[in-house]
Design an enzyme around this catalytic site. Sequence first.
Site, mmCIF file in Angstrom:
data_model
loop_
_atom_site.group_PDB
_atom_site.id
_atom_site.type_symbol
_atom_site.label_atom_id
_atom_site.label_comp_id
_atom_site.label_asym_id
_atom_site.label_seq_id
_atom_site.Cartn_x
_atom_site.Cartn_y
_atom_site.Cartn_z
ATOM 1 N N SER A 107 0.822 -1.217 0.000
ATOM 2 C CA SER A 107 0.000 0.000 0.000
ATOM 3 C C SER A 107 0.858 1.270 0.000
ATOM 4 O O SER A 107 1.972 1.276 0.533
ATOM 5 C CB SER A 107 -0.878 -0.012 1.251
ATOM 6 O OG SER A 107 -1.380 1.270 1.520
ATOM 7 N N TYR A 130 -2.081 5.523 -4.166
ATOM 8 C CA TYR A 130 -3.150 6.473 -3.865
ATOM 9 C C TYR A 130 -2.685 7.806 -4.410
ATOM 10 O O TYR A 130 -1.530 8.201 -4.178
ATOM 11 C CB TYR A 130 -3.295 6.652 -2.355
ATOM 12 C CG TYR A 130 -4.222 5.682 -1.663
ATOM 13 C CD1 TYR A 130 -5.452 5.331 -2.210
ATOM 14 C CD2 TYR A 130 -3.884 5.156 -0.414
ATOM 15 C CE1 TYR A 130 -6.293 4.456 -1.541
ATOM 16 C CE2 TYR A 130 -4.727 4.295 0.259
ATOM 17 C CZ TYR A 130 -5.933 3.948 -0.315
ATOM 18 O OH TYR A 130 -6.772 3.095 0.351
ATOM 19 N N THR A 155 -5.594 2.755 -7.036
ATOM 20 C CA THR A 155 -6.883 2.642 -6.328
ATOM 21 C C THR A 155 -7.708 3.889 -6.597
ATOM 22 O O THR A 155 -7.253 5.008 -6.357
ATOM 23 C CB THR A 155 -6.638 2.469 -4.813
ATOM 24 O OG1 THR A 155 -5.923 1.247 -4.602
ATOM 25 C CG2 THR A 155 -7.945 2.417 -4.033
ATOM 26 N N LYS A 250 -7.995 -0.479 -9.357
ATOM 27 C CA LYS A 250 -8.701 -1.125 -8.231
ATOM 28 C C LYS A 250 -9.857 -0.253 -7.752
ATOM 29 O O LYS A 250 -9.695 0.960 -7.574
ATOM 30 C CB LYS A 250 -7.724 -1.351 -7.080
ATOM 31 C CG LYS A 250 -8.341 -1.908 -5.803
ATOM 32 C CD LYS A 250 -7.267 -2.285 -4.796
ATOM 33 C CE LYS A 250 -7.825 -2.892 -3.526
ATOM 34 N NZ LYS A 250 -8.313 -1.907 -2.570
ATOM 35 N N HIS A 274 -13.755 -1.917 -1.714
ATOM 36 C CA HIS A 274 -12.794 -1.545 -0.673
ATOM 37 C C HIS A 274 -13.143 -2.223 0.662
ATOM 38 O O HIS A 274 -12.970 -1.645 1.736
ATOM 39 C CB HIS A 274 -12.768 -0.017 -0.516
ATOM 40 C CG HIS A 274 -11.436 0.549 -0.102
ATOM 41 N ND1 HIS A 274 -10.581 1.158 -0.979
ATOM 42 C CD2 HIS A 274 -10.810 0.613 1.101
ATOM 43 C CE1 HIS A 274 -9.490 1.578 -0.339
ATOM 44 N NE2 HIS A 274 -9.608 1.252 0.928
HETATM 45 C C1 FNR Z 1 -7.680 -1.611 3.192
HETATM 46 N N1 FNR Z 1 -7.812 -1.450 1.811
HETATM 47 C C2 FNR Z 1 -6.900 -0.659 1.127
HETATM 48 N N2 FNR Z 1 -6.955 -0.591 -0.221
HETATM 49 C C3 FNR Z 1 -6.023 0.126 -0.910
HETATM 50 O O1 FNR Z 1 -6.076 0.159 -2.143
HETATM 51 N N3 FNR Z 1 -5.028 0.794 -0.234
HETATM 52 C C4 FNR Z 1 -4.932 0.776 1.121
HETATM 53 O O2 FNR Z 1 -4.033 1.378 1.698
HETATM 54 C C5 FNR Z 1 -5.916 0.049 1.842
HETATM 55 N N4 FNR Z 1 -5.883 0.009 3.215
HETATM 56 C C6 FNR Z 1 -6.709 -0.870 3.897
HETATM 57 C C7 FNR Z 1 -6.535 -1.025 5.275
HETATM 58 C C8 FNR Z 1 -7.304 -1.964 5.955
HETATM 59 C C9 FNR Z 1 -7.106 -2.153 7.416
HETATM 60 C C10 FNR Z 1 -8.262 -2.738 5.249
HETATM 61 C C11 FNR Z 1 -9.080 -3.781 5.951
HETATM 62 C C12 FNR Z 1 -8.451 -2.550 3.903
HETATM 63 C C13 FNR Z 1 -8.803 -2.245 1.058
HETATM 64 C C14 FNR Z 1 -8.232 -3.614 0.700
HETATM 65 O O3 FNR Z 1 -7.216 -3.516 -0.261
HETATM 66 C C15 FNR Z 1 -9.314 -4.541 0.113
HETATM 67 O O4 FNR Z 1 -9.968 -3.901 -0.944
HETATM 68 C C16 FNR Z 1 -10.350 -4.974 1.151
HETATM 69 O O5 FNR Z 1 -9.751 -5.183 2.404
HETATM 70 C C17 FNR Z 1 -11.016 -6.258 0.695
HETATM 71 O O6 FNR Z 1 -12.015 -6.643 1.578
HETATM 72 P P1 FNR Z 1 -11.830 -7.749 2.734
HETATM 73 O O7 FNR Z 1 -11.079 -8.896 2.123
HETATM 74 O O8 FNR Z 1 -11.059 -7.076 3.805
HETATM 75 O O9 FNR Z 1 -13.222 -8.055 3.120
#
Ligand code: FNR
Length: 410
Positions: A107, A130, A155, A250, A274
Amino acid sequence: MRFPINVDAFRTLARRRLPRRIFDYVDGGAEDERGLRRNRAAFERLAFLPQRLVDVSRRNQSTTLLGQTIAAPLLIGPTGMNGLVWPNGDIALARAARRAGIPFVMSTASNVSLERLAGEAGGELWYQLYVLHRDLADSLVDRAASAGYRTLVATVDVTLNGKRERDLRNGFALPLRFTPQACLDALAHPRWTYALLRSGGVPTLANIESSNGAGIEARAALLSRQMDASFAWEDLSRLRDRWPHRLIVKGILRPDDALRCIELGADGVIVSNHGARQLDDAVAPLDVLPEIKAACASGGALMLDSGIRRGSDVVKAVALGADAVLLGRATLYGLAVGGEAGAFRVLEIVQDEIDRTLAMLGCAYLSDVRAHHLRPVSSGYGALFGGFTHGDQAERYEHHDRGCQEERTP
Ligand code: FNR
């Protein structure tokens, strides 16, 4: 160490291991958290229709993603602030992914720099971007290319930060502040606190701190998770021109957007809401996957995330056209419980569940899984959630299936 036997049990243990505001940051969704439930319901309302008397004595769940063979249709998805879950959590997750033979997506909000991760973790590493600030984004993209990353994930579903009410209630914000309440919480979790202190205290946003393009403005933006809300198609196009390697978008939920990404030169899309952390009432990715698959029939890798907790969920997503899925919270629960070993155990569990599902479904290979292996649980349930009838849905899957068969037949 004896680990739990499924992802849900890892979650229960993670809740005990982490201070409440950290667990809630990982586990929570936006607003009323209807999206969290909707993501799960999308998987739960599909049942399998197994084929019998197929030789499944030798099974293989490896697959090809963007021209590379991976051991399972899985990736560890990008999550920010992994260092709050486990010291150097980014490295632990990347190593777990490498051991499992699958990619890790780092990330923008990671706690180790992208150069350090590339040097210490190895394996197939992707970088997630991002766009907080144009100059910063340009500098990160150039650094990722120089450090050897070959897949960039842009993203696009965080135009601003979702209203995560658990975080608001707990006062979770960056930089992490130690209020009396937070100190009590830390004291009640001595193992977590000790590990945090030993690893150098509260982790920083290492990529941003070390970036030339990171002015005060960009840092403040990332800390408050304020994205550049003006980022639009022309900017994605510019990003396509700047980044010379594979580009994945994404956060896509519409067939027209998915097609536009591919036409613009993206190598694939990730269908995602997300993990229900942004727009609470956004559609569940699984529910729109067949339409997006049909729209992108001419090409592009198709991935999905949000709500995956079981190997059977992965197989359902593959049946509806996903080439692979990303795990978000599932591996974070593993990380919270046992660092690299815990995250790896979660991957082993999911891979084992995929294998069992394939065997019982009558599929020796992952590529044998098709939409005809699925049925909606019941017409009443379907009508409640999506307004579709059993007949409509079955027809939609069969239609989708014909498309898939043409594509997958060697
Ligand atoms: C995320 N997600 C996320 N996505 C992204 O593109 N950059 C990021 O920095 C983050 N940070 C992040 C932190 C935390 C704690 C979570 C739980 C999620 C979203 C992540 O990539 C993904 O899309 C989701 O977590 C998928 O859903 P599930 O598997 O957690 O249900």
